[in-house]
Design an enzyme around this catalytic site. Structure first.
Site, short mmCIF file in Angstrom:
data_model
loop_
_atom_site.label_atom_id
_atom_site.label_comp_id
_atom_site.label_asym_id
_atom_site.label_seq_id
_atom_site.Cartn_x
_atom_site.Cartn_y
_atom_site.Cartn_z
CB CYS A 102 30.86 38.72 43.33
SG CYS A 102 30.67 37.34 44.47
CG ASP B 116 28.50 39.40 36.54
OD1 ASP B 116 29.11 40.19 37.27
OD2 ASP B 116 28.61 38.17 36.63
CG HIS C 19 29.05 35.31 40.53
ND1 HIS C 19 30.00 36.19 41.02
CD2 HIS C 19 28.70 35.79 39.31
CE1 HIS C 19 30.21 37.14 40.13
NE2 HIS C 19 29.43 36.93 39.09
#
Length: 753
Positions: free
Chosen positions: A247, A291, A274
């Site tokens: 990520c 995202d 995250h």
């Protein structure tokens, strides 16, 4: 065969596992998946007596009966947290380190400030003209601009403003990036390309340090001595080349892309593990959540409500300063603030203000005024959001509703379908709808994108048939297969139905000559050398099943077909077919409101080791709201279906509302609850829902994250009493071909002829 009993220790739990060693390590790991929810490719087993890693080459008869199970991801995170304490962490490692310091003295603010300023330095790289130009060169700009205009036109906006075009382009950039970047857990071996396992950390080489890789993960190969290095690059310029990572790398590189096209952008760090991006949308007049790992936008409740994350600090980093945006991502502030104990709230506010002041040093008074005004508007927006009762954010195309959908990324398990070793993804994809039937056909490019998206998420089992289109669906899947690794895809297609729509008429054929001709034609349309699973679509009740399956057996022997399946076959037909050649799968309608197969067909399949592939697992879209919360398209196959017309649909709406109520209890949506119910019917059950929308596909995959107990399954079943379902399960044109009427004449011996 040797049956052994293992004691598997994981965290604070111990599991007793009985296992036949002949089944191999892969099956053993699948058993552990059901106990621990750790995907097989993330499991690391260690014999506690000899402290040796268990691999595919290990002798399962001789290894210790006391095993320790660790998650490779957790192990990597622990290792990386302990090392390079003062160096920049490229993603969630900083988050974990800060979380681990919660017990540290709150007044140790200098340490927190130093690490936050490191991220300020990181985002300044996005302002480099050289990096921005390099990023723009990798983007198919004209293609994305065209897609942006098409998406606006589909919304009825044929004359969009500049701000609206920019907003639409940003979303297309997100979708493109999602397809072009690759997630890495354990990289493939540099030598042979096979799977690897973590072997710890190594010192970075000068060529790796040049691009900010202060940490390098080492992976060993079980098949050759080479293995691979995985440098954790921080420089987005290098990530434009490697196009892979976790990520941190994803958000790092995507934020550069956003800045390269002039969007005001932030790198968002969630201290609980995250990283993502925010951009300021001039069209919406506010910051927009993006995202890149999930391909999700404007859904800030994704993490708290969808993933059930226990948020603490969510900090936004930009060239203009640092901002605490946690309140955008929570509706449980009273719980979040109880977990925020790294630094006092007063000290954090002062720290962020000081860092922001330093970032804005040298700005003109006019620019400062604009920024301060926007900061105040955002502060008010965040405060208002805390008191909102609507967890969903602004309704935009493609957005998932985070409070109702289990949007957490799920590892799609691999399962054996049937007893001949055919391995598929636990959830398949039915391609039929891409060529019409329920709605208008989608353009080939859109259909291919959906198939590729499914594959990228772990779905490898794709279902089609020669009659879909007709022929167009196989051709579409064939085009998609050219862009996918064939050996990693399981293709199922079918023969046996011919017909026409106007006037509606169906003919079923099962003669050996017809079987062979259909197979050759399907191979050609799909552009493949073999079909993984070849079904008889409907049973020809004029031809002995032995003759039909006998020809299929020849196709298996010739290598043109790997496994044989039946669809809508009776118990007698299944038994007779299985006696000629093992049947791998039965495709049959099975959903909450179609369960007539449970007393006869399912027991026969399980007795013979035949897998079950439910079609229409969502009741032809009913449990997704078709006919209830959305209208049925006039050209849809179900427009005249008995359960969707007249007083029947009015009665059936009561069933939907009962499932809707239970879905709220399980904090999911009706469609996910209904699909999860099917998935929970057994490891030998692989449903194949279809859709024409990526957001619905993602929702379907989220159903794997809905966990139901035995009592839950009963409660859900009881909410749909079969005797209260109004209307037949099949329309008139298909009634005569259902499984209850699918017996075939006996095969005569030569002496009888």
């Amino acid at each position: 065969m040797v049956t052994r009993s293992f004691q598997v220790h994981h965290n604070d739990s111990t599991f007793g596992v009985d296992f036949d060693t002949d089944d191999g390590l892969e099956v053993f790991k699948l058993q552990l998946l059901s106990l621990t929810s750790i995907p097989p490719d993330e499991q690391k087993l260690i014999g506690m007596d000899e402290n040796r890693v268990v691999s595919d080459k290990s002798d399962l008869v001789a290894i210790s009966d006391k095993l320790r199970l660790v998650s490779i991801n957790e192990e990597q995170q622990e290792t990386s947290t302990a090392e390079n304490d003062e160096l920049l962490k490229p993603d969630e490692e900083l988050a974990r380190m800060l979380q681990a310091e919660e017990c540290a003295a709150p007044e140790d603010n200098g340490k927190v400030e130093g690490r936050l300023r490191t991220y300020v330095s990181q985002v300044l790289m996005y302002e480099d003209p050289q990096r921005q130009e390099a990023a723009r060169k990798t983007v198919p700009i004209e293609e994305l601009e065209e897609k942006a205009l098409v998406s606006l036109a589909k919304e009825g906006n044929s004359t969009p403003s500049k701000n609206e075009q920019d907003h639409a382009f940003l979303l297309q950039l997100l979708f493109w990036f999602k397809q072009s970047f690759r997630w890495v857990d354990a990289p493939p071996c540099d030598g042979c390309g096979k799977e690897t396992v973590s072997h710890g950390m190594a010192v970075a080489l000068p060529s790796e340090i040049q691009y900010g890789a202060s940490r390098v993960e080492i992976y060993g190969c079980n098949f050759c001595p080479i293995g691979s290095r995985f440098p954790r690059y921080n420089d987005p310029l290098k990530l434009l080349e490697t196009r892979r990572g976790r990520c941190g790398e994803w958000a790092n590189c995507f934020t550069l892309y956003c800045r390269a096209f002039g969007y005001e952008s932030r790198l968002i760090l969630d201290f609980t593990d995250h990283v993502w991006t925010e951009c300021f949308s001039q069209s919406l007049g506010r910051w927009l959540h993006l995202d890149p790992c999930e391909g999700v936008y404007d859904n800030p409740m994704l993490y708290e409500s969808g993933w059930n994350k226990k948020l603490t600090y969510v900090i936004a980093f930009t060239k203009d300063g640092v901002c605490d945006v946690t309140k955008r991502y929570t509706r449980k502030w009273h719980e979040v603030i109880s977990r925020r104990n790294i630094i006092t709230e007063t000290a954090l506010s002062a720290l962020l203000a000081n860092v922001t002041k330093d970032c804005r040093r040298g700005f003109t008074s006019q620019v400062l005024s604009v920024l301060e005004d926007r900061d105040e508007k955002e502060r008010q927006e965040l405060e208002r959001g805390l008191h909102s009762t609507d967890i969903a954010s602004t309704s935009l195309p493609g957005r998932l509703n985070g409070d109702k959908e289990k949007a957490v990324p799920v590892q799609i398990p691999r399962v054996k379908l049937g007893s001949q070793g055919f391995e598929v993804s636990k959830l398949g994809f039915g391609c039929m709808g891409l060529s019409g039937v329920y709605n208008s056909p989608v353009p080939d490019d859109d259909g291919i994108s959906i198939i590729k998206h499914a594959f990228s998420k772990g779905i490898t089992f794709f279902d089609t048939a020669d009659v879909y289109g007709p022929h167009l669906n196989e051709l579409l899947l064939g085009k998609a297969l050219k862009q996918l690794p064939r050996e990693k895809v399981q293709v199922a297609t079918k023969f046996g139905i011919t017909g026409r729509r106007d006037p509606p008429r169906i003919t079923v054929k099962g003669t050996p000559e017809y079987v062979r001709s259909c197979c050759e034609a399907s191979l050609n349309r799909l552009g493949v050398n073999y079909i993984d699973l070849y079904y008889q679509h409907r049973v020809d009740t004029t031809v002995p099943i032995e003759e039909t399956v006998g020809e299929l057996k020849k196709l298996v022997e010739e290598g043109k077909v790997k496994y044989i399946g039946l669809s809508e076959a009776s118990p007698d037909t299944i038994r007779r077919a299985h006696a000629v050649h093992p049947i791998t799968a039965l495709q049959i309608e099975w959903s909450l409101w179609t369960r007539d197969i449970e007393e006869e067909l399912i027991p026969v399949c399980r007795e013979l080791g035949i897998g079950i592939v439910p079609y229409s697992p969502l009741g032809r879209g009913f449990f997704g709201g078709r006919g209830v919360v959305e209208s049925v398209a006039p050209n849809s196959f179900v427009a005249n279906h008995p359960r969707f017309v007249g007083e029947n649909i009015d009665k059936n709406k009561n069933i939907y509302h009962r499932i809707e109520s239970l879905a709220k209890k399980h904090q999911t949506s009706p469609v996910q609850l209904a699909l999860s119910w099917v998935l929970h019917q057994g490891n030998d059950v692989v449903p194949i829902p279809g859709t024409t929308k990526i957001k619905n596909l993602d929702s379907n995959m989220g159903s794997l994250g809905v966990k139901l107990k035995v009592e839950d399954l009963k409660e859900i079943s009881d909410a749909v009493p079969i005797d209260q379902v109004a209307g037949d399960s099949n329309s008139g044109i298909l009634m005569q071909w259902q499984w209850k009427l699918a017996n075939t004449p006996p095969k005569h011996s030569k002496s009888e002829l």
